[in-house]
Enzyme design. Structure first.
Site, PDB file in Angstrom:
ATOM      1  N   ARG A  22      -2.573   2.940   1.405  1.00 26.68           N
ATOM      2  CA  ARG A  22      -3.198   1.778   0.507  1.00 26.68           C
ATOM      3  C   ARG A  22      -3.270   0.904   1.772  1.00 26.68           C
ATOM      4  O   ARG A  22      -2.477  -0.109   1.873  1.00 26.68           O
ATOM      5  CB  ARG A  22      -2.560   1.871  -1.251  1.00 26.68           C
ATOM      6  CG  ARG A  22      -3.818   0.804  -1.619  1.00 26.68           C
ATOM      7  CD  ARG A  22      -3.166   0.162  -3.223  1.00 26.68           C
ATOM      8  NE  ARG A  22      -3.544  -0.556  -3.350  1.00 26.68           N
ATOM      9  CZ  ARG A  22      -3.521  -1.659  -3.641  1.00 26.68           C
ATOM     10  NH1 ARG A  22      -2.171  -1.895  -2.973  1.00 26.68           N
ATOM     11  NH2 ARG A  22      -4.410  -2.811  -4.798  1.00 26.68           N
ATOM     12  N   SER A  38      -7.596   6.161 -11.884  1.00 27.85           N
ATOM     13  CA  SER A  38      -6.981   5.364 -12.980  1.00 27.85           C
ATOM     14  C   SER A  38      -7.760   4.940 -14.258  1.00 27.85           C
ATOM     15  O   SER A  38      -8.821   4.796 -14.146  1.00 27.85           O
ATOM     16  CB  SER A  38      -6.839   3.895 -11.521  1.00 27.85           C
ATOM     17  OG  SER A  38      -6.006   3.706 -10.555  1.00 27.85           O
ATOM     18  N   LYS A  88      -1.104  -5.566  -7.065  1.00 27.33           N
ATOM     19  CA  LYS A  88      -2.161  -5.420  -7.513  1.00 27.33           C
ATOM     20  C   LYS A  88      -2.373  -6.733  -8.721  1.00 27.33           C
ATOM     21  O   LYS A  88      -2.545  -8.057  -9.275  1.00 27.33           O
ATOM     22  CB  LYS A  88      -2.728  -4.543  -8.524  1.00 27.33           C
ATOM     23  CG  LYS A  88      -2.804  -2.950  -8.042  1.00 27.33           C
ATOM     24  CD  LYS A  88      -3.031  -2.115  -8.854  1.00 27.33           C
ATOM     25  CE  LYS A  88      -2.954  -0.758  -8.039  1.00 27.33           C
ATOM     26  NZ  LYS A  88      -3.796   0.588  -8.794  1.00 27.33           N
TER      27      LYS A  88
END
Length: 218
Positions: free
Chosen positions: A46, A117, A146
């Site tokens: 990521r 998700s 996040k």
């Protein structure tokens, strides 16, 4: 290549490590190697956030991390970027609700692993119908990784989805101290970033998390 079975997916989700260059205090390659020695079961690349790598540099790091995973038989997942996942011959991709439609992603990636998700029953049902191999459910606890505004859900949504027939990994603010709560709620595993990537001893941090997971699953 055939689709992964739910049983196999559940076993892979136990200690799900997510990281990119911006998350690691050391070289991401060194961190991943240590995390694998500590017992992670799956890895997601990521590359996001301020100062993150782009284009060729992102691909170059991805190739190095992919090679390490392949040598150690650890599934390699790419976050969001379908084209990058295919370029790196990743084992799968993970997408959020703001990304490309899950059904379209499934068509592009074939039988590779598809993680989605989800934050409510409607999103979960849509992802299941699109062919999601697992749900990422959260944020379970507060997290600084996040920047979206999703409300912290605790373990409530995991409890609602545990009988949905799709493997579940808890996401958001999880560490060795609270991992057992996520598992006892019905998750098949936990995903972490900073609990491993920013630990002083990465191998020990991964091993401690794995021990907690093995102890927390009833």
């Amino acid at each position: 290549m055939s689709r992964i079975s739910p049983e196999k997916m559940r076993s892979l989700l136990k200690v799900y490590f997510i990281a990119g260059s911006t998350n690691c205090l050391q070289d991401p390659v060194t961190v991943l190697e240590a995390a694998i020695r500590g017992g992670i079961t799956i890895f997601q690349y990521r590359e996001k956030g301020e100062g993150s790598l782009c284009d060729l540099e992102e691909q170059k790091l991805g190739k190095r991390l992919r090679k390490i995973c392949k040598e150690n038989d650890i599934p390699f997942i790419v976050n969001d970027d379908i084209e990058l996942a295919l370029e790196l011959d990743a084992d799968g991709v993970h997408i959020g609700q703001e990304d490309e439609d899950a059904a379209q992603v499934r068509r592009k990636i074939g039988d590779r692993i598809l993680g989605v998700s989800v934050h409510n029953l409607e999103e979960a049902e849509k992802a299941k119908q699109a062919g999601a191999d697992y749900f990422g459910v959260g944020p379970v606890f507060p997290t600084a990784t996040k920047t979206d505004t999703r409300a912290v859900q605790g373990a409530a949504m995991i409890e609602e989805l545990k009988d949905f027939g799709v493997p579940i990994v808890g996401i958001g603010g999880i560490n060795a101290d609270n991992a057992e709560l996520v598992m006892t709620a019905g998750a098949d595993g936990v995903s972490v970033i900073t609990a491993i990537s920013q630990a002083e001893d990465v191998k020990e941090a991964a091993a401690r998390l794995r021990d907690k997971i093995q102890g927390g699953k009833i």
